[in-house]
Design an enzyme around this catalytic site. Sequence first.
Site, PDB file in Angstrom:
ATOM      1  N   ASN A 207       0.837  -1.189   0.000  1.00 19.23           N
ATOM      2  CA  ASN A 207       0.000   0.000   0.000  1.00 19.23           C
ATOM      3  C   ASN A 207       0.876   1.245   0.000  1.00 19.23           C
ATOM      4  O   ASN A 207       1.769   1.376   0.844  1.00 19.23           O
ATOM      5  CB  ASN A 207      -0.895  -0.044   1.256  1.00 19.23           C
ATOM      6  CG  ASN A 207      -1.704   1.221   1.465  1.00 19.23           C
ATOM      7  OD1 ASN A 207      -1.901   2.018   0.558  1.00 19.23           O
ATOM      8  ND2 ASN A 207      -2.184   1.402   2.682  1.00 19.23           N
TER       9      ASN A 207
ATOM     10  N   CYS B 101       4.037   4.739   9.605  1.00 22.65           N
ATOM     11  CA  CYS B 101       3.846   4.781   8.155  1.00 22.65           C
ATOM     12  C   CYS B 101       5.204   4.853   7.458  1.00 22.65           C
ATOM     13  O   CYS B 101       5.981   5.773   7.694  1.00 22.65           O
ATOM     14  CB  CYS B 101       2.994   5.989   7.779  1.00 22.65           C
ATOM     15  SG  CYS B 101       2.677   6.114   6.008  1.00 22.65           S
TER      16      CYS B 101
ATOM     17  N   THR C 269       3.157  -1.255   8.860  1.00 21.71           N
ATOM     18  CA  THR C 269       3.559  -1.998   7.672  1.00 21.71           C
ATOM     19  C   THR C 269       5.074  -2.017   7.458  1.00 21.71           C
ATOM     20  O   THR C 269       5.803  -1.166   7.943  1.00 21.71           O
ATOM     21  CB  THR C 269       2.870  -1.421   6.434  1.00 21.71           C
ATOM     22  OG1 THR C 269       3.125  -0.011   6.379  1.00 21.71           O
ATOM     23  CG2 THR C 269       1.376  -1.664   6.483  1.00 21.71           C
TER      24      THR C 269
ATOM     25  N   CYS D 287      14.616 -33.988   2.512  1.00 22.11           N
ATOM     26  CA  CYS D 287      15.598 -34.445   3.496  1.00 22.11           C
ATOM     27  C   CYS D 287      16.888 -34.910   2.814  1.00 22.11           C
ATOM     28  O   CYS D 287      17.984 -34.608   3.260  1.00 22.11           O
ATOM     29  CB  CYS D 287      15.012 -35.573   4.336  1.00 22.11           C
ATOM     30  SG  CYS D 287      16.049 -36.082   5.717  1.00 22.11           S
TER      31      CYS D 287
ATOM     32  N   CYS E   5      14.429 -31.904  12.770  1.00 19.76           N
ATOM     33  CA  CYS E   5      14.427 -30.517  12.269  1.00 19.76           C
ATOM     34  C   CYS E   5      13.062 -30.050  11.802  1.00 19.76           C
ATOM     35  O   CYS E   5      12.862 -28.857  11.574  1.00 19.76           O
ATOM     36  CB  CYS E   5      15.448 -30.376  11.144  1.00 19.76           C
ATOM     37  SG  CYS E   5      14.971 -31.195   9.601  1.00 19.76           S
TER      38      CYS E   5
ATOM     39  N   CYS F 115      17.992 -38.927  12.143  1.00 20.53           N
ATOM     40  CA  CYS F 115      17.010 -37.842  12.286  1.00 20.53           C
ATOM     41  C   CYS F 115      17.388 -36.919  13.437  1.00 20.53           C
ATOM     42  O   CYS F 115      17.600 -37.369  14.564  1.00 20.53           O
ATOM     43  CB  CYS F 115      15.614 -38.422  12.526  1.00 20.53           C
ATOM     44  SG  CYS F 115      14.320 -37.168  12.666  1.00 20.53           S
TER      45      CYS F 115
ATOM     46  N   CYS G 241       5.418 -32.115   3.876  1.00 17.84           N
ATOM     47  CA  CYS G 241       4.384 -33.118   3.623  1.00 17.84           C
ATOM     48  C   CYS G 241       3.046 -32.447   3.318  1.00 17.84           C
ATOM     49  O   CYS G 241       2.580 -31.602   4.082  1.00 17.84           O
ATOM     50  CB  CYS G 241       4.228 -34.038   4.837  1.00 17.84           C
ATOM     51  SG  CYS G 241       2.969 -35.320   4.607  1.00 17.84           S
TER      52      CYS G 241
END
Length: 439
Positions: free
Chosen positions: A75, A137, A203, A355, A385, A382, A392
Amino acid sequence: MADLSIDFCGIKSPNPFWLASAPPTDKAYNVVRAFEAGWGGVVWKTLGEDPPAVNVSSRYSAHYGKNREVIGFNNIELITDRSLEINLREITAVKKAWPDRAMIVSLMLPCEEAPWAAILPLVEATGADGIELNFGCPHGMPERGMGAAVGQVPEYVQMVTAWCKKHTRLPVIVKLTPNITDVRAPARAALAGGADAVSLINTVNSITHLDLDRMVAFPAVGNASTHGGYCGSAVKPIALNMVAEIARDPVTAGLPISGIGGIGNWRDAAEFIALGAGSVQVCTAAMLHGFRIVEEMKDGLARWMDEKGYADIAAFSRKAVPNTTDWKYLDMNFQTIAHIDQDKCIGCGKCFVACEDTSHQAIAQRIMENGARRYEVIRDECVGCNLCEITCPVEACIAMVPQETGKPYMNWTQDPRNPRAESRADAAVGQTTAVIEPA
């Protein structure tokens, strides 16, 4: 049903959902429609000195996701382009017609005491419930020494806030800019100036995209463009962090916060409230979907509160703040491992690719006798993380399962791998004060 009413630094409203100072709150027609739809309050679009600001065409652009979903909104519109007299007259009429709704008036003036001293009695005479100082602003107005040009200098924040407290009895809310290194500095300055509350975030400086044929960014004003203020769902993570930083800072821990930034549904609102907000302000979602979205927001929040046993907003306000800390106080001995629900898995392989190519090679791909693919987690590789869970496409197919390690809590200040590790006693003290450590 849960009680959604709030008392925010002395400003009461039937629910915590307010429209932020922006195009939707620029005139009485819009605000009345908002109140009819059920909004608990509004922050009237920023007023300034006469003659009013002059805006350009066009003014908006967007960052799109798939199927043209608006992820972020840009904007370059300035403060109100209507006269002060018209705005004040309409504010007076709307507040008189809707006395139970919160009416906050946003203001932006030069860094001189006289203009503030002149306008504040006029605003107070409208019957408004409070004022919001627009120190955020990021476009157009900073070039004139206002907006973010003030919000980025804590000394100016404190000075102007003090002027306003001197010249009005209304609650003063200071709206902070995110375009700064550490948001705690202006928040502390606002408090030092006597602010009753802060609101954030305004913003974020942005350019969303370009027309590569014309070589001009959007929104295009003829053959040129400029940076604008970025809002919408994309800025929510930034806003949540900044709200939390102020809520857990020892200096500003008790300062009321009005949360702004990417709020589009009841869950977003609940997250802001849990991290310190006493009210929430919405803009982009209303601009994209209309004022009626507040019905679902109120209903969803009330139903969730009933389900959790929260009788009112105060019951869960700031509840997540004690669980938000510095990285160095996180438990180094905590461990989680991914688990794939084979009944839900569709065999797309996205977890494996992510991965294998970019992470820890902790997912194995098995080709079954029938040619189907099966993906299994290699537990010893594993590290928990979460990348597979994130990539997925099937909800709840991959879960991160906490592991019992048999090891006690140990943070980085205690970790023997840290060359600057503290003694356990000192580290324990530090951990208990993690959420109130000064900047």
